[in-house]
Enzyme design. Sequence first.
Site, PDB file in Angstrom:
ATOM      1  N   LEU A 176       1.730 -25.338  16.797  1.00  0.00           N
ATOM      2  CA  LEU A 176       2.005 -26.021  15.538  1.00  0.00           C
ATOM      3  C   LEU A 176       0.995 -25.530  14.506  1.00  0.00           C
ATOM      4  O   LEU A 176      -0.160 -25.958  14.472  1.00  0.00           O
ATOM      5  CB  LEU A 176       1.908 -27.537  15.712  1.00  0.00           C
ATOM      6  CG  LEU A 176       2.776 -28.154  16.817  1.00  0.00           C
ATOM      7  CD1 LEU A 176       2.615 -29.661  16.843  1.00  0.00           C
ATOM      8  CD2 LEU A 176       4.237 -27.792  16.632  1.00  0.00           C
ATOM      9  N   ASP A 177       1.440 -24.621  13.655  1.00  0.00           N
ATOM     10  CA  ASP A 177       0.552 -23.969  12.699  1.00  0.00           C
ATOM     11  C   ASP A 177       0.197 -24.901  11.548  1.00  0.00           C
ATOM     12  O   ASP A 177       1.073 -25.567  10.971  1.00  0.00           O
ATOM     13  CB  ASP A 177       1.241 -22.705  12.151  1.00  0.00           C
ATOM     14  CG  ASP A 177       0.416 -22.013  11.092  1.00  0.00           C
ATOM     15  OD1 ASP A 177      -0.691 -21.552  11.430  1.00  0.00           O
ATOM     16  OD2 ASP A 177       0.865 -21.956   9.934  1.00  0.00           O
ATOM     17  N   ALA A 178      -1.098 -24.933  11.195  1.00  0.00           N
ATOM     18  CA  ALA A 178      -1.580 -25.710  10.035  1.00  0.00           C
ATOM     19  C   ALA A 178      -1.061 -27.139  10.054  1.00  0.00           C
ATOM     20  O   ALA A 178      -0.771 -27.731   9.012  1.00  0.00           O
ATOM     21  CB  ALA A 178      -1.187 -25.009   8.738  1.00  0.00           C
TER      22      ALA A 178
END
Length: 559
Positions: free
Chosen positions: A227-229
Amino acid sequence: MDVINGLLKNIYAGKLSLEFLDDLITRIEVAKSQRNYSAKQGWDEKDVVLITYADQFTHQNKKTLSVFNEFYQQYLGDIFNIVHLLPFYPYSSDDGFSVIDYQQVNPVAGDWKDIRKLGQSTRLMFDYVCNHISAGSEWFKEYLAGNPKYENYFISLDENTDLTAVTRPRRSPLLTPFRGKRGDIRHVWTTFSADQIDLNFAHPNVLCDMLDVLLKYLAEGAEYVRLDAVGYMWKEPGTSCIHLPKTHLLVKFFRAVVEYVAPGTVLITETNVPHQDNIRYFGDGTDEAQMVYQFPLPPLVLHAVHSGNAATLTRWAAGLSACSPATTFFNFLASHDGIGLNPLRGLLPETEILALVDALEQEGARVSYKNNADGSTSPYEINVTYMDALSRQDDHDDVRLQRFMLAHAILLAFPGVPAVYIQSILGSRNDNQGAERAGYHRAINRQKYDISQIEQALSEPDSLRARVFSALSTLISSRTRQPAFHPSSPMQVIDCHDRVFAFRRGAGSQEIYCLFNLSDKHTQVNLPAGLYRDIPNNTPLECVGEITLAPYQYIWLCH
């Protein structure tokens, strides 16, 4: 399914229509019914992740995923059993993290068949770029064109809105002006860059469309989902807009979905923030991420090697709480991003952080800055390969290799699942020309190669690339044969010398002593008397109560 329904009601305060809820649940049920394989449950000492781009290697006119797959089968398949493919979707900037279309494979790399083919021989980790989308995406183009479907997919505010409380990870403006096709100017929320438009999860249709993306990735074989950023997903002006309660509820929702549709799938949250904020994404140990990035590890190891002192690293490691049986750390030293400095804050005085930054900058590293609430700026990231971060430009390759392997011996022995960046296993140095051409600092550690260039270097045993590849491959293989290095195996930190980082892993007959001399000096340390086996070298070692570690020496010892 009751958990999913409950989370949706909490996120949207019970305002979702029954029709909307039914549609969402139907999508999830269909995805579950079409699931045709099972993911591995949990993790063990054999799990080691390779981080790479899908277009990392090129060769003539072949699709890059095909080239990578061939290289993986020949060189990497016996070393890494999980491959983290950085965003392989069509993109407009940031080497993939400005996604144009979440559900397609970049034609340069190949197509979903190529992804599935790679997945036949390794487990796959996909990036779920859930916070933002490219300004070149159809969603945003339709928004600017006035399509009512997309009117609330993004956040537009009056340019004079007081947003001083918002945490800023960059120096770029938080609001970026865009002109719609009707001539109107909209100031749109852009946390990271003008080409990365933040999604508005307060609008339920955004969640619905992003759910489809997540389900697509599960259907295409993702066993790990990054889960990016993720910390920035929910926005409320007047707050910090990071780690808000509804952000955690969204992570819980994603977890509940993957648990229902694809049990065994691992969610990993990417939050480059101080440790206490980071580990909150474990939730209660069962309801949020199964893994979080161990962000303090890269800068702490770097600081320890630069200073020749283990005190801060030892103190931090001794203070780590054991994970729950269902959670662990995702450990790394290098990645496609730089070496984050925010996790050091609170662990080191700011003067020491700035001294480290200055020393690295003098040796060729680049530094990225962020804006602070008081109007000042601070360095938030060092952009450099980990190889060049550890050593000086005029060091001999023998010393360079010693420090590099010392750092990776710590990584591979530390509790959690280790991940190695492709540039590290290839022994890469700073790509200054690439950074100049690209016009941004992170490109210094994102070099792409013609496959023949790499194969030629690996065929020359005296080259730095070949030496690194051989030594690190051997060390990883040693690691995967030790049950004491199971991610959940206990660690006891040993405070034995200010120049030595030391700990025990495992217990009883599986116990391993891990000792790392972080200095350029011979150092004596106490060790219980007995006959040991040096695991990496597979040689006996007799101790009468004290051993001497050579400069930058590391040993893993078992009885």
